[in-house]
Write a protein that holds these residues in place. Structure first.
Motif, PDB file in Angstrom:
ATOM      1  N   ASN A 268      54.722  53.781  81.001  1.00  0.00           N
ATOM      2  CA  ASN A 268      54.592  52.889  82.150  1.00  0.00           C
ATOM      3  C   ASN A 268      53.183  52.925  82.723  1.00  0.00           C
ATOM      4  N   GLU A 269      52.570  54.114  82.692  1.00  0.00           N
ATOM      5  CA  GLU A 269      51.208  54.225  83.197  1.00  0.00           C
ATOM      6  C   GLU A 269      50.234  53.473  82.292  1.00  0.00           C
ATOM      7  N   PHE A 270      50.433  53.603  80.971  1.00  0.00           N
ATOM      8  CA  PHE A 270      49.584  52.857  80.034  1.00  0.00           C
ATOM      9  C   PHE A 270      49.709  51.348  80.270  1.00  0.00           C
ATOM     10  N   ILE A 271      50.950  50.896  80.426  1.00  0.00           N
ATOM     11  CA  ILE A 271      51.185  49.455  80.641  1.00  0.00           C
ATOM     12  C   ILE A 271      50.516  48.992  81.926  1.00  0.00           C
ATOM     13  N   LYS A 272      50.616  49.805  82.981  1.00  0.00           N
ATOM     14  CA  LYS A 272      50.000  49.429  84.253  1.00  0.00           C
ATOM     15  C   LYS A 272      48.482  49.371  84.131  1.00  0.00           C
ATOM     16  N   LEU A 273      47.902  50.332  83.412  1.00  0.00           N
ATOM     17  CA  LEU A 273      46.452  50.329  83.221  1.00  0.00           C
ATOM     18  C   LEU A 273      45.999  49.083  82.465  1.00  0.00           C
ATOM     19  N   LEU A 274      46.742  48.725  81.422  1.00  0.00           N
ATOM     20  CA  LEU A 274      46.420  47.514  80.664  1.00  0.00           C
ATOM     21  C   LEU A 274      46.570  46.270  81.523  1.00  0.00           C
ATOM     22  N   ALA A 275      47.655  46.230  82.306  1.00  0.00           N
ATOM     23  CA  ALA A 275      47.902  45.069  83.171  1.00  0.00           C
ATOM     24  C   ALA A 275      46.805  44.919  84.220  1.00  0.00           C
ATOM     25  N   ASP A 276      46.401  46.041  84.809  1.00  0.00           N
ATOM     26  CA  ASP A 276      45.340  45.989  85.817  1.00  0.00           C
ATOM     27  C   ASP A 276      44.031  45.500  85.223  1.00  0.00           C
ATOM     28  N   ASP A 277      43.751  45.946  83.993  1.00  0.00           N
ATOM     29  CA  ASP A 277      42.505  45.534  83.348  1.00  0.00           C
ATOM     30  C   ASP A 277      42.532  44.046  83.015  1.00  0.00           C
ATOM     31  N   VAL A 278      43.681  43.555  82.537  1.00  0.00           N
ATOM     32  CA  VAL A 278      43.820  42.123  82.233  1.00  0.00           C
ATOM     33  C   VAL A 278      43.677  41.301  83.506  1.00  0.00           C
ATOM     34  N   LYS A 279      44.308  41.770  84.580  1.00  0.00           N
ATOM     35  CA  LYS A 279      44.241  41.033  85.839  1.00  0.00           C
ATOM     36  C   LYS A 279      42.804  40.975  86.367  1.00  0.00           C
ATOM     37  N   LYS A 280      42.048  42.074  86.217  1.00  0.00           N
ATOM     38  CA  LYS A 280      40.655  42.062  86.656  1.00  0.00           C
ATOM     39  C   LYS A 280      39.847  41.010  85.902  1.00  0.00           C
ATOM     40  N   THR A 281      40.127  40.899  84.604  1.00  0.00           N
ATOM     41  CA  THR A 281      39.424  39.902  83.787  1.00  0.00           C
ATOM     42  C   THR A 281      39.766  38.488  84.241  1.00  0.00           C
ATOM     43  N   ILE A 282      41.053  38.261  84.517  1.00  0.00           N
ATOM     44  CA  ILE A 282      41.483  36.942  84.981  1.00  0.00           C
ATOM     45  C   ILE A 282      40.834  36.588  86.303  1.00  0.00           C
ATOM     46  N   ILE A 283      40.853  37.522  87.248  1.00  0.00           N
ATOM     47  CA  ILE A 283      40.281  37.267  88.576  1.00  0.00           C
ATOM     48  C   ILE A 283      38.780  36.996  88.474  1.00  0.00           C
ATOM     49  N   LYS A 284      38.098  37.732  87.593  1.00  0.00           N
ATOM     50  CA  LYS A 284      36.663  37.484  87.404  1.00  0.00           C
ATOM     51  C   LYS A 284      36.429  36.091  86.851  1.00  0.00           C
ATOM     52  N   ASP A 285      37.248  35.666  85.878  1.00  0.00           N
ATOM     53  CA  ASP A 285      37.104  34.326  85.311  1.00  0.00           C
ATOM     54  C   ASP A 285      37.339  33.257  86.369  1.00  0.00           C
ATOM     55  N   VAL A 286      38.344  33.459  87.207  1.00  0.00           N
ATOM     56  CA  VAL A 286      38.642  32.480  88.261  1.00  0.00           C
ATOM     57  C   VAL A 286      37.512  32.433  89.276  1.00  0.00           C
ATOM     58  N   THR A 287      37.011  33.599  89.641  1.00  0.00           N
ATOM     59  CA  THR A 287      35.906  33.664  90.602  1.00  0.00           C
ATOM     60  C   THR A 287      34.671  32.954  90.058  1.00  0.00           C
ATOM     61  N   ASP A 288      34.400  33.157  88.774  1.00  0.00           N
ATOM     62  CA  ASP A 288      33.254  32.493  88.143  1.00  0.00           C
ATOM     63  C   ASP A 288      33.462  30.980  88.066  1.00  0.00           C
ATOM     64  N   ALA A 289      34.725  30.561  87.911  1.00  0.00           N
ATOM     65  CA  ALA A 289      35.008  29.120  87.828  1.00  0.00           C
ATOM     66  C   ALA A 289      34.747  28.413  89.147  1.00  0.00           C
ATOM     67  N   GLY A 290      34.876  29.120  90.263  1.00  0.00           N
ATOM     68  CA  GLY A 290      34.591  28.525  91.571  1.00  0.00           C
ATOM     69  C   GLY A 290      35.819  27.940  92.229  1.00  0.00           C
ATOM     70  N   ILE A 291      36.488  27.001  91.571  1.00  0.00           N
ATOM     71  CA  ILE A 291      37.697  26.395  92.131  1.00  0.00           C
ATOM     72  C   ILE A 291      38.850  26.582  91.143  1.00  0.00           C
ATOM     73  N   TYR A 292      40.059  26.510  91.652  1.00  0.00           N
ATOM     74  CA  TYR A 292      41.236  26.707  90.811  1.00  0.00           C
ATOM     75  C   TYR A 292      42.428  25.998  91.427  1.00  0.00           C
ATOM     76  N   SER A 293      43.482  25.854  90.650  1.00  0.00           N
ATOM     77  CA  SER A 293      44.726  25.250  91.112  1.00  0.00           C
ATOM     78  C   SER A 293      45.830  26.302  91.114  1.00  0.00           C
ATOM     79  N   VAL A 294      46.845  26.060  91.950  1.00  0.00           N
ATOM     80  CA  VAL A 294      47.964  26.987  92.075  1.00  0.00           C
ATOM     81  C   VAL A 294      49.239  26.315  91.607  1.00  0.00           C
ATOM     82  N   MET A 295      50.028  27.021  90.816  1.00  0.00           N
ATOM     83  CA  MET A 295      51.349  26.559  90.395  1.00  0.00           C
ATOM     84  C   MET A 295      52.350  27.670  90.678  1.00  0.00           C
ATOM     85  N   ALA A 296      53.538  27.315  91.133  1.00  0.00           N
ATOM     86  CA  ALA A 296      54.540  28.333  91.456  1.00  0.00           C
ATOM     87  C   ALA A 296      55.941  27.773  91.258  1.00  0.00           C
TER      88      ALA A 296
END
Length: 363
Positions: free
Chosen positions: A24-52
Motif C-alpha cells: 500500500n505504501e508503494f502504491i501511494k508513493l507511485l500515486a503521489d508521484d503521478v499526481k505531481k506530474t499531472i498537476i505540473k502539466d496542468v499548471t504549465d498548460a495555464g487553463i484547464y476544464s473540469v469534469m465530474a
C-alpha cells in the motif's frame, strides 16, 4: 525492486517488504508521484476544464470522480482522473464545494478553470442551484458549462420512444408473466450507454425465437436497432478524448441529416417493415393476422355515423410508418433544439479561429 527480490536468497535476512502495508505504501508513493506530474502539466498548460460525475459503489455510497482536461506542452489533449472521493451531499452546492476542495488541495488555481462539463441531471446542470452555477460562484468568474452530449443523446432516444404507443410494452409484460423462467431485457452495462445497442442486437439474435413471437416486437426491434446503431456511432465519437468542437458540430449535423433522410424516405421504412415480415415468417408468425388481432379497426358509434364503409382503415405498412415517424420526429426535434444549440457556447472560439460559424453548421 526486481533486483531486491532476486537477491533475497543471498542475504542473511529474508525481509522482502511485500506485506500488505508495504504494498500500500508503494502504491501511494507511485500515486503521489503521478499526481505531481499531472498537476505540473496542468499548471504549465495555464487553463484547464473540469469534469465530474457521481456513481454508487458496491456499498451503495456515492463516489465523486473529479477529472481535468487540458492541452499539454506538446499540444495534445489530455484527460486525467484527479481524485475519487465520497459525495455525501449531492446537491448542486454540495458537489460544487467538493470539486472546489479537490482542486484547491491539489494546488490548482480555480481562476484558471476555462470550462466545466457534467451530465444533464438537474443538480448538476441547473442554472440557479446546479453545480455549474455554484462552482462559478465559488471560483469568482463565469465558467461556461457544456453538458455531456453523449449522455444527452441517449436520453433523447428514451424520450423519442415515449412518442409511440405503450401497448406493445404492456402486451410484452403480460406475455412474460405466463411463461416460466423468463427474464426481461438486461443492460450489458449500467454506465455505458452504447452497450444498449449491443443488447438489442443480442435479443434479436437469441431471444425472439423462444419468448417474443410477436410481429409488433419484431418490427419495433428492427427499427430501434437501426436508430440506436446510428446514434451509437455519434455517442462513441462524442466520448472520444481527441474530439474537437468543429468535428463535434460536423458529426451532429451528419447524424441529423442521416436521421432526417430516413424520416423522409417512406420507401426505406416500408422496406424495413417488409424485411420484418419476412423475418417473422421464419419464426412462424403471420404478420398480417397478428397485426389485425392487435390493431383491429375502431368503428365510430352508429349514432354518429351509421355507414361502416366511411370508416378509415389503416393497413400494416402505414400504421408502422406513422409510429416510426413519430419517434424520428421527436428525436430530430431534441437533437436540433438541445444537442446542437448547446454548442453555441463555443461560438466565440469559432470566431477566434476565423472559421465561419454558418459554414460549419451547414457542413
Amino acid at each position: 525492486m526486481k533486483r531486491w527480490l532476486d537477491e533475497k536468497s543471498f542475504r542473511n535476512h529474508k525481509t522482502t517488504y511485500l506485506s500488505h502495508d508495504s504494498q500500500n505504501e508503494f502504491i501511494k508513493l507511485l500515486a503521489d508521484d503521478v499526481k505531481k506530474t499531472i498537476i505540473k502539466d496542468v499548471t504549465d498548460a495555464g487553463i484547464y476544464s473540469v469534469m465530474a460525475n457521481t456513481t454508487p459503489d458496491i456499498s451503495r455510497s456515492d463516489q465523486l470522480s473529479v477529472c481535468i482536461r487540458y492541452i499539454d506542452s506538446l499540444g495534445d489533449v489530455s484527460e486525467r482522473l484527479l481524485k475519487v472521493c465520497q459525495a455525501n451531499d449531492k446537491t448542486g452546492l454540495g458537489v460544487a464545494e467538493r470539486i472546489y476542495e479537490v482542486l484547491v488541495e491539489n494546488g490548482l488555481l480555480v481562476q484558471n478553470i476555462a470550462f466545466q462539463s457534467y451530465d444533464y441531471a438537474s443538480n448538476m446542470s441547473g442554472r440557479i442551484n446546479g453545480t455549474q452555477q455554484k462552482l462559478s460562484e465559488l471560483a469568482g468568474h463565469m465558467i461556461p458549462f457544456i453538458p455531456c452530449q453523449a449522455h444527452r443523446l441517449n436520453t433523447f432516444i428514451e424520450h423519442s420512444c415515449d412518442a409511440t404507443s405503450t401497448k406493445r410494452h404492456i402486451h410484452l409484460k403480460s406475455k412474460l408473466v405466463t411463461l416460466e423462467n423468463t427474464s426481461q431485457l438486461r443492460n450489458l452495462s449500467k454506465t455505458r450507454w452504447t452497450a444498449r445497442a449491443e443488447s438489442i442486437k443480442a435479443v434479436q439474435a437469441l431471444g425472439l425465437v423462444k419468448k417474443l413471437l410477436s410481429f409488433d416486437f419484431v418490427v419495433s426491434l428492427s427499427f430501434m436497432k437501426n436508430i440506436m446503431y446510428k446514434t451509437k456511432i455519434l455517442t462513441e465519437k462524442l466520448e472520444a478524448t481527441e474530439l474537437n468542437i468543429v468535428d463535434a458540430l460536423m458529426l451532429i449535423d451528419y447524424s441529423i441529416t442521416s436521421i432526417n433522410g430516413m424520416n423522409s424516405d417512406d420507401t426505406s421504412i416500408n422496406n424495413l417493415v417488409s424485411r420484418a415480415i419476412k423475418f417473422s415468417v421464419q419464426l412462424g408468425i403471420d404478420a398480417v393476422s397478428d397485426y389485425n388481432r392487435h390493431h383491429r379497426r375502431r368503428l365510430v358509434p352508429k349514432k354518429i355515423d351509421k355507414n361502416p364503409n366511411t370508416q378509415c382503415s389503416i393497413d400494416l405498412p402505414t400504421f408502422y410508418r406513422v409510429e416510426f415517424k413519430n419517434v424520428l420526429n421527436t428525436l430530430l426535434i431534441l437533437l436540433n433544439e438541445h444537442l446542437k444549440k448547446s454548442l453555441v457556447t463555443f461560438e466565440p472560439m469559432i470566431t477566434l479561429f476565423k472559421m465561419p460559424w454558418k459554414q460549419i453548421c451547414s457542413t
